[in-house]
Design an enzyme around this catalytic site. Sequence first.
Site, mmCIF file in Angstrom:
data_model
loop_
_atom_site.group_PDB
_atom_site.id
_atom_site.type_symbol
_atom_site.label_atom_id
_atom_site.label_comp_id
_atom_site.label_asym_id
_atom_site.label_seq_id
_atom_site.Cartn_x
_atom_site.Cartn_y
_atom_site.Cartn_z
ATOM 1 N N HIS A 221 -22.379 -34.488 9.652
ATOM 2 C CA HIS A 221 -22.019 -35.887 9.889
ATOM 3 C C HIS A 221 -21.219 -36.062 11.178
ATOM 4 O O HIS A 221 -21.123 -37.174 11.691
ATOM 5 C CB HIS A 221 -21.214 -36.405 8.691
ATOM 6 C CG HIS A 221 -21.580 -37.775 8.232
ATOM 7 N ND1 HIS A 221 -22.811 -38.360 8.429
ATOM 8 C CD2 HIS A 221 -20.855 -38.696 7.546
ATOM 9 C CE1 HIS A 221 -22.822 -39.568 7.893
ATOM 10 N NE2 HIS A 221 -21.647 -39.801 7.355
ATOM 11 N N ASP B 80 -25.873 -38.534 13.486
ATOM 12 C CA ASP B 80 -26.725 -37.651 12.690
ATOM 13 C C ASP B 80 -27.822 -38.434 11.982
ATOM 14 O O ASP B 80 -27.641 -39.598 11.635
ATOM 15 C CB ASP B 80 -25.886 -36.901 11.654
ATOM 16 C CG ASP B 80 -25.185 -37.845 10.678
ATOM 17 O OD1 ASP B 80 -24.329 -38.641 11.133
ATOM 18 O OD2 ASP B 80 -25.497 -37.808 9.472
ATOM 19 N N ASN C 298 -24.346 -45.351 7.063
ATOM 20 C CA ASN C 298 -23.269 -46.333 6.905
ATOM 21 C C ASN C 298 -22.493 -46.615 8.187
ATOM 22 O O ASN C 298 -22.020 -47.730 8.388
ATOM 23 C CB ASN C 298 -22.323 -45.908 5.783
ATOM 24 C CG ASN C 298 -22.974 -46.043 4.426
ATOM 25 O OD1 ASN C 298 -23.821 -46.911 4.210
ATOM 26 N ND2 ASN C 298 -22.603 -45.174 3.506
ATOM 27 N N ASN D 248 -17.652 -44.803 8.123
ATOM 28 C CA ASN D 248 -18.120 -46.066 7.552
ATOM 29 C C ASN D 248 -17.473 -47.300 8.170
ATOM 30 O O ASN D 248 -17.899 -48.417 7.891
ATOM 31 C CB ASN D 248 -17.923 -46.069 6.041
ATOM 32 C CG ASN D 248 -18.763 -45.006 5.362
ATOM 33 O OD1 ASN D 248 -19.593 -44.348 5.984
ATOM 34 N ND2 ASN D 248 -18.547 -44.829 4.078
#
Length: 191
Positions: free
Chosen positions: A19, A91, A112, A66
């Site tokens: 991530h 990613d 997100n 997020n």
Amino acid sequence: MYIIIGLGNPTREYEATRHNIGFDAITRLADDNNISLDTKKHKAICGKGMIGGEKVILAKPQTYMNLSGESVRELIDFYKVTKEEIIVIYDDISLDVGQLRIRTKGSAGGHNGIKNIIAHLGSDEFCRIKIGVGDKPKNWDLADYVLARFPKEEEPAIREALEKVSKACETILRDGAKVAMNLFNKKEINT
């Protein structure tokens, strides 16, 4: 001026995870172009410099993935750039490990961080470079997968992808996104 934003999560526990590949890409860009990431503002760690003959701001939002849109919005407003003058690197589990995909618009695709950026910009029309981190194994939870580190056997592909991202950013800045898409949106075929 362009702003190049790499998505990730702050703090050491997330370093070198799937991530955080966006953060890794910003580090690579900074290293390749002698840009110091030494300023904390706009909810991001930033650095100023030149890439491909263009002034750039490199940014790693520190809001957690997020909420990345908060930082991106602040950066755009402060530097008075348009959404056409940003590049977001992140990613993508739908791409093979190390594969790149450059787009100038599109949905969040379940990501997100991108969803939050789209919400803050009110548009999905901005350049992005997706870096493939591979699909999660069948019995894995998605969050556990993207927050896991790359296994040793995938590290060479990731290093190569980060090198390509650096070149892709320079190409986008110098020649435009369409040229970069033609050069870098190719799936590697192993023979």
